[in-house]
Design a protein around this motif. Sequence first.
Motif, short mmCIF file in Angstrom:
data_model
loop_
_atom_site.label_atom_id
_atom_site.label_comp_id
_atom_site.label_asym_id
_atom_site.label_seq_id
_atom_site.Cartn_x
_atom_site.Cartn_y
_atom_site.Cartn_z
N ALA A 171 8.99 6.42 6.58
CA ALA A 171 10.11 5.48 6.78
C ALA A 171 11.17 5.60 5.69
O ALA A 171 12.35 5.44 5.96
CB ALA A 171 9.58 4.05 6.83
N VAL A 172 10.75 5.88 4.46
CA VAL A 172 11.73 5.94 3.37
C VAL A 172 12.13 7.37 3.04
O VAL A 172 12.94 7.59 2.14
CB VAL A 172 11.21 5.22 2.09
CG1 VAL A 172 10.94 3.77 2.38
CG2 VAL A 172 9.99 5.92 1.53
N ALA A 173 11.55 8.34 3.77
CA ALA A 173 11.82 9.74 3.44
C ALA A 173 13.27 10.11 3.71
O ALA A 173 13.93 10.72 2.88
CB ALA A 173 10.87 10.65 4.21
N SER A 174 13.78 9.69 4.85
CA SER A 174 15.13 10.15 5.22
C SER A 174 16.20 9.27 4.61
O SER A 174 16.00 8.10 4.38
CB SER A 174 15.29 10.16 6.73
OG SER A 174 14.90 8.92 7.27
N GLY B 100 0.82 -1.21 0.00
CA GLY B 100 0.00 0.00 0.00
C GLY B 100 0.86 1.26 0.00
O GLY B 100 2.06 1.21 -0.19
N ALA B 101 0.21 2.41 0.19
CA ALA B 101 0.95 3.67 0.23
C ALA B 101 0.70 4.34 1.58
O ALA B 101 0.48 5.54 1.66
CB ALA B 101 0.52 4.57 -0.91
N ILE C 289 4.98 4.49 5.59
CA ILE C 289 6.03 4.09 4.65
C ILE C 289 6.69 5.33 4.05
O ILE C 289 7.90 5.40 3.90
CB ILE C 289 5.46 3.20 3.53
CG1 ILE C 289 4.81 1.96 4.15
CG2 ILE C 289 6.56 2.77 2.57
CD1 ILE C 289 4.21 1.02 3.15
N ARG C 290 5.86 6.35 3.75
CA ARG C 290 6.43 7.61 3.25
C ARG C 290 7.45 8.15 4.25
O ARG C 290 8.53 8.58 3.87
CB ARG C 290 5.33 8.65 3.04
CG ARG C 290 4.47 8.35 1.85
CD ARG C 290 3.43 9.44 1.62
NE ARG C 290 2.46 8.95 0.65
CZ ARG C 290 2.70 8.87 -0.65
NH1 ARG C 290 3.84 9.27 -1.14
NH2 ARG C 290 1.78 8.37 -1.48
#
Lengths: 54, 246
Positions: B243-246, B235-236, B240-241
């Motif tokens: 978690a993967v942002a940095s 999903g989106a 998750i946004r």
Amino acid sequence: MSEFLNMGGYAAYVWPAYGLTFVVIVWNIIWARRLLARSREEARRRLAMRGEEA
Amino acid sequence: MAWTWFHRLGSPPYIYGLAARLTPWFAWTAALCILAGTYGGLVMAPADYQQGDDFRIIYVHAPTAWMSLMVYTTMAISAAVGLIWRIKVSHAVAAACAPIGASFTLVALVTGSLWGYRMWGTYWEWDPRLTSELILFFLYLGYMGLRSSIDDTQRADRASAVLAVVGVVNVPIIHFSVMWWNSLHQAPSVMQLAAPTMPASMLIPLLLMLLGFTLMFAALLLVRMRAEILSRERGAASWIREAVAS
């Protein structure tokens, strides 16, 4: 020092055992970190694709 | 109320964040223990009165052999929890265990072989302890092979979990093999009910190594588990946004 390296005549068995162990430790660390980096990259790509669709 | 912590452990966002925060603690404590244990084992501990300096292989052999069993047990328990309660995170943990366990089982086999060569006069013998440990290595490989042969993650989880749970019967066989059968392998000197049969200068480095390898497994598992969780989330979700942002 050379006495230490000689390991009482067991150098040919002691050092390969330690060498292999530390190679596998380092390999496990690199492998796990690479896996996480790849998963993050893939998740980022999936999110970007969804963003374009919307 | 008392069970909320248990439910949170099954929630991917919570466990992902917790794993990320805990990893450096486990990793650095493990590094300290392993470095101190290696120094203690190679320099501080006296040579064994019968085995000379060859016995120093114990400081890499015993911890890796311990890991081979501990990782498998962790994998089998996680797989069983995943099967029974259908918790995705549990399957992710089990899947993350296998490559770590397989690699250290191989190290245990090779270091044991190097140790055995001069003590027993052979690199390999079809001895109960050695054979059951080799079967453990094949169980790990079978688990990984089975997973990678099934494309659907849920089916792969269930099939591999059954294999992991069935294979756990091998763990007590390995541990007790030296007592049940007439084995070349020596009996345990630390993992026994009575006091360890070693002086402190030999024992302390070994305990440091056992602790260090256990903590290292925890750190490796946390990193791999995060990778597994991320790759399973289709999903989106906003976490998750983040978690993967940095």
